[in-house]
Every structure is written in structure tokens, then in C-alpha cells.
Design a protein around this motif. Structure first.
Motif, short mmCIF file in Angstrom:
data_model
loop_
_atom_site.label_atom_id
_atom_site.label_comp_id
_atom_site.label_asym_id
_atom_site.label_seq_id
_atom_site.Cartn_x
_atom_site.Cartn_y
_atom_site.Cartn_z
N GLU A 1 85.44 -136.02 64.57
CA GLU A 1 86.08 -134.91 65.28
C GLU A 1 86.54 -135.37 66.65
OE1 GLU A 1 83.81 -131.57 66.82
OE2 GLU A 1 81.94 -132.63 66.39
N ARG A 2 87.44 -134.63 67.24
CA ARG A 2 88.04 -134.97 68.53
C ARG A 2 86.99 -134.91 69.64
NH1 ARG A 2 91.92 -131.19 68.57
NH2 ARG A 2 93.74 -132.51 68.21
N LEU A 3 87.09 -135.86 70.59
CA LEU A 3 86.27 -135.85 71.80
C LEU A 3 87.18 -135.64 73.00
CD1 LEU A 3 83.87 -138.93 71.38
CD2 LEU A 3 83.43 -136.56 70.74
N VAL A 4 86.67 -134.95 74.02
CA VAL A 4 87.44 -134.74 75.24
C VAL A 4 86.55 -134.93 76.46
CG1 VAL A 4 89.07 -133.15 74.14
CG2 VAL A 4 87.04 -132.24 75.29
N LYS A 5 87.19 -135.34 77.54
CA LYS A 5 86.58 -135.26 78.86
C LYS A 5 87.23 -134.07 79.55
CE LYS A 5 85.35 -140.11 79.65
NZ LYS A 5 85.57 -141.32 80.50
N ILE A 6 86.44 -133.11 79.93
CA ILE A 6 86.98 -131.84 80.41
C ILE A 6 86.18 -131.31 81.58
CG2 ILE A 6 85.57 -130.60 78.69
CD1 ILE A 6 87.73 -128.45 78.57
N ARG A 7 86.88 -130.63 82.47
CA ARG A 7 86.21 -129.78 83.45
C ARG A 7 86.80 -128.39 83.27
NH1 ARG A 7 89.32 -133.41 86.60
NH2 ARG A 7 91.08 -132.43 87.72
N PHE A 8 85.94 -127.38 83.38
CA PHE A 8 86.45 -126.03 83.17
C PHE A 8 85.61 -125.01 83.93
CE2 PHE A 8 83.21 -126.00 79.88
CZ PHE A 8 82.76 -124.70 79.87
N ILE A 9 86.19 -123.85 84.10
CA ILE A 9 85.53 -122.73 84.77
C ILE A 9 85.83 -121.47 83.97
CG2 ILE A 9 85.52 -121.25 86.83
CD1 ILE A 9 86.25 -123.72 88.49
N GLU A 10 84.83 -120.65 83.82
CA GLU A 10 85.03 -119.32 83.22
C GLU A 10 84.85 -118.28 84.32
OE1 GLU A 10 82.84 -116.28 80.10
OE2 GLU A 10 82.76 -118.44 79.69
N LEU A 11 85.89 -117.48 84.55
CA LEU A 11 85.89 -116.49 85.62
C LEU A 11 85.77 -115.08 85.05
CD1 LEU A 11 88.92 -117.79 87.75
CD2 LEU A 11 86.49 -118.15 88.22
N PRO A 12 85.12 -114.18 85.78
CA PRO A 12 85.17 -112.76 85.40
C PRO A 12 86.62 -112.28 85.49
CG PRO A 12 83.52 -113.17 87.12
CD PRO A 12 84.32 -114.41 87.01
N LYS A 13 86.97 -111.33 84.66
CA LYS A 13 88.35 -110.84 84.67
C LYS A 13 88.71 -110.17 86.00
CE LYS A 13 90.60 -109.67 81.21
NZ LYS A 13 91.29 -109.02 80.08
N GLN B 1 90.81 -139.13 69.45
CA GLN B 1 91.17 -138.40 68.25
C GLN B 1 90.29 -138.79 67.06
OE1 GLN B 1 93.15 -135.96 68.49
NE2 GLN B 1 94.30 -136.39 70.37
N VAL B 2 90.35 -137.99 66.01
CA VAL B 2 89.65 -138.29 64.76
C VAL B 2 90.08 -139.68 64.28
CG1 VAL B 2 89.34 -137.63 62.35
CG2 VAL B 2 89.41 -135.86 64.14
N ASN B 3 89.09 -140.47 63.83
CA ASN B 3 89.26 -141.85 63.34
C ASN B 3 89.41 -142.88 64.46
OD1 ASN B 3 88.99 -141.34 60.55
ND2 ASN B 3 91.15 -140.73 60.42
N ASP B 4 89.46 -142.44 65.73
CA ASP B 4 89.33 -143.40 66.83
C ASP B 4 87.90 -143.93 66.86
OD1 ASP B 4 91.92 -143.03 67.58
OD2 ASP B 4 91.48 -141.82 69.37
N ILE B 5 87.72 -145.11 67.45
CA ILE B 5 86.37 -145.65 67.63
C ILE B 5 85.66 -144.84 68.72
CG2 ILE B 5 84.97 -147.67 68.20
CD1 ILE B 5 86.54 -147.94 65.61
N ALA B 6 84.46 -144.36 68.42
CA ALA B 6 83.71 -143.57 69.39
C ALA B 6 83.42 -144.41 70.63
CB ALA B 6 82.41 -143.08 68.78
N PRO B 7 83.55 -143.86 71.82
CA PRO B 7 83.21 -144.60 73.05
C PRO B 7 81.73 -144.95 73.07
CG PRO B 7 84.44 -142.58 73.54
CD PRO B 7 84.05 -142.50 72.11
N LEU B 8 81.42 -146.08 73.67
CA LEU B 8 80.03 -146.52 73.74
C LEU B 8 79.15 -145.49 74.43
CD1 LEU B 8 77.77 -148.59 73.40
CD2 LEU B 8 78.59 -149.73 75.49
N SER B 9 79.65 -144.89 75.50
CA SER B 9 78.84 -143.92 76.24
C SER B 9 78.47 -142.72 75.37
CB SER B 9 79.59 -143.44 77.48
OG SER B 9 80.82 -142.82 77.11
N PHE B 10 79.32 -142.39 74.42
CA PHE B 10 79.05 -141.24 73.54
C PHE B 10 78.10 -141.62 72.41
CE2 PHE B 10 80.10 -138.66 69.77
CZ PHE B 10 79.88 -137.39 70.28
N ILE B 11 78.25 -142.84 71.90
CA ILE B 11 77.49 -143.24 70.72
C ILE B 11 76.19 -143.95 71.08
CG2 ILE B 11 78.39 -145.59 70.34
CD1 ILE B 11 78.18 -142.83 67.66
N SER B 12 75.95 -144.21 72.36
CA SER B 12 74.75 -144.95 72.78
C SER B 12 73.44 -144.37 72.29
CB SER B 12 74.71 -145.08 74.31
OG SER B 12 75.64 -146.01 74.76
#
Length: 291
Positions: A142-154, A240-251
Motif C-alpha cells: 500500500e502507499r506510504l506518505v510523509k505528511i503533516r496535517f491539522i484538523e480544525l473545528p469548523k 507507491q505500491v510495489n516500491d521498495i519500502a524505506p528502511l526506516s519504515f521496515i526496520s
């Protein structure tokens, strides 16, 4: 025999006699059984630990009654089975019970030996070497992402400033966002970590399996809204799917594999040493027929 040796022997014999008499006159402890089925007895101490302090007298009495009936049922079925099952079946079951008992003891003993003796330290170099050797086996499902996000009240008023700071994310922006972080419903600023797309979909309901290709793209900034909240996010990187997993993720997975292999190797070495020692001490030998 010298006078001293006679005296010592006499004192020892007298003490031994007193000890024996004391043991003789001790009243044998009598355990009052709760129930009996044939030669099997159920005693109060057998179920004492099952009765909790939070139980009322009525509850504990009901529990004891139910437990006794259940125990009696098992004992009666056991005795009936020994009478009605064939001799072959009984031998088969006895062998299974004996094997299970042996496996239970030996497994616990081996685990104790491994925890005491096997090295549990995996170095970064060992992780990297294994990763380079086996990286083709670490393709992503499955896809991996590096993300920063915020959830705000409406009802949040200063959404534009927060959006700008999250997008730029320089040191001043980080200080600003941290200072008002208590007003956010959710926040994730560690964009150096790889996160699965399924986790992102859990955290940001406005992103779904149908639209994730649109929003989970490298360098993508998004502002989404649903009936519950407003979601701001910046994607720093994507695998993306079928990319080699990063070492930091698979460690963590690699570490478990290496520890498991090390444990197996240690146990094999241990078993060999135990057998060699038993042969050396004449506790173990194999008898072969003379031809």
C-alpha cells in the motif's frame, strides 16, 4: 572414639530425636473437601483465588455452586470416557497429554534461557546489511506518505493563517502552530515518518479510497471539509505500491526477523551443547543392535 566426638554424636542424636518426636506429635492437617467424585476431591483452596473481593456473599455462593457442578460434570465425563473409550484411544490421548506437558515445560525453559543468554541488540549496520540483501522482498502493498496535517473545528476563525503556516512550515511557523495547538482537534507535525495510506484515511475521513490518488501526491497541499471538521495537510513525499519500502519504515520488521533467526541459532547451539554434555556425563546414550 574421643569424648568430644561422643558428645557431639549424643547431642546430634538427641536433637534428631526431639525433631522426630515433634514431627510425630504434630497434628496432621486435615483439609475439608467441598465435593468428591469417585477418588477425586475438590478443596476450598482450589477455588479460593477465583473468588474476588468484589463479590457479594450471594454472588460468591452462586459462583462456588456453579463451579462445583461444572467440576463434577468434567470429572464424571472423564471417568465415563476412561470406561467407554477404547484402549487405543486412551493410549493415544495419554501420549498427547504427555507430549503437551513436555512441550509446555521445555518451551518455558528455553524461553528463559534465550532471554538470559541470547543477544537482543541489533545494530544499524546489521539492519542496513539485511535490508540491502533482501530489499526485493520488501515491496509495498500500500502507499506510504510523509505528511503533516491539522484538523480544525469548523468554527475556527483564523484558518488562513494556520493554512499558510502549515504550508511553509519554517521555524517561526512551527512556533506559531505549537502556540495555538490546543485549539486544534488533531495535529501531526512529524513529516519525517512514513505513514500508511490506510492510516491517513482513518485520521482524515474527508480523504477516501476514491479520492486518495488526488490528494496523496508528493508536494500536494490540501484543504478539505466535511460535516465534522476542516482538514489541512501537506504531503512531503510518497512511496507507491510495489516500491521498495524505506528502511526506516521496515526496520521494526527486519529487527524481528533478525532476532527470530538469532533465537533459533542460539537454541540449536544450546540443544547441541546439552546433548554433548549428557553424553560426556553418561546421562544419554544410544543403543544400536550388533549385526
Amino acid at each position: 572414639m574421643s569424648t568430644l566426638r561422643v558428645l557431639v554424636f549424643g547431642v546430634f542424636a538427641f536433637v534428631l530425636l526431639l525433631t522426630s518426636c515433634d514431627d510425630y506429635f504434630k497434628k496432621k492437617e486435615v483439609r475439608a473437601p467441598l465435593a468428591r467424585v469417585g477418588e477425586a476431591y475438590l478443596y476450598k483452596e482450589d477455588i479460593a483465588n477465583l473468588i474476588t473481593s468484589g463479590m457479594s456473599k450471594v454472588d460468591s455462593a452462586s459462583f462456588v455452586s456453579n463451579y462445583i457442578n461444572s467440576w463434577a460434570s468434567r470429572q464424571l465425563l472423564l471417568s465415563k470416557s476412561k470406561i467407554n473409550l477404547s484402549e487405543e484411544k486412551l493410549k493415544e490421548f495419554d501420549a498427547l497429554v504427555a507430549n503437551y506437558r513436555t512441550d509446555l515445560y521445555t518451551r518455558a525453559y528455553k524461553e528463559a534461557l534465550v532471554s538470559q543468554g541470547a543477544d537482543s541488540l541489533i545494530t544499524q549496520k546489521q539492519l542496513e546489511e539485511f535490508y540491502e540483501l533482501e530489499k526485493e522482498n520488501f515491496k509495498l502493498k500500500e502507499r506510504l506518505v510523509k505528511i503533516r496535517f491539522i484538523e480544525l473545528p469548523k468554527t475556527f476563525l483564523n484558518k488562513e493563517e494556520v493554512s499558510k503556516s502549515l504550508k511553509n512550515f519554517n521555524p517561526d511557523d512551527i512556533v506559531y502552530l505549537d502556540s495555538i495547538g490546543v485549539q486544534f482537534k488533531k495535529l501531526h507535525f512529524n513529516d519525517s515518518l512514513w505513514v500508511t495510506s490506510s492510516r491517513v484515511l482513518e485520521e482524515i475521513p474527508a480523504i477516501t479510497a476514491d479520492n486518495e490518488d488526488k490528494y496523496l501526491k508528493k508536494s500536494q497541499f490540501f484543504e478539505l471539509e466535511d460535516s465534522m471538521a476542516v482538514y489541512l495537510g501537506k504531503i512531503e513525499d510518497v512511496k507507491q505500491v510495489n516500491d521498495i519500502a524505506p528502511l526506516s519504515f521496515i526496520s521494526p520488521t527486519i529487527k524481528q526477523v533478525l532476532l527470530s533467526r538469532r533465537k533459533i541459532d542460539y537454541l540449536r547451539k544450546l540443544e547441541t551443547e546439552i546433548i554433548d554434555e549428557a553424553i560426556r556425563d553418561k546421562e544419554f546414550e544410544i543403543f544400536t543392535k550388533n549385526e
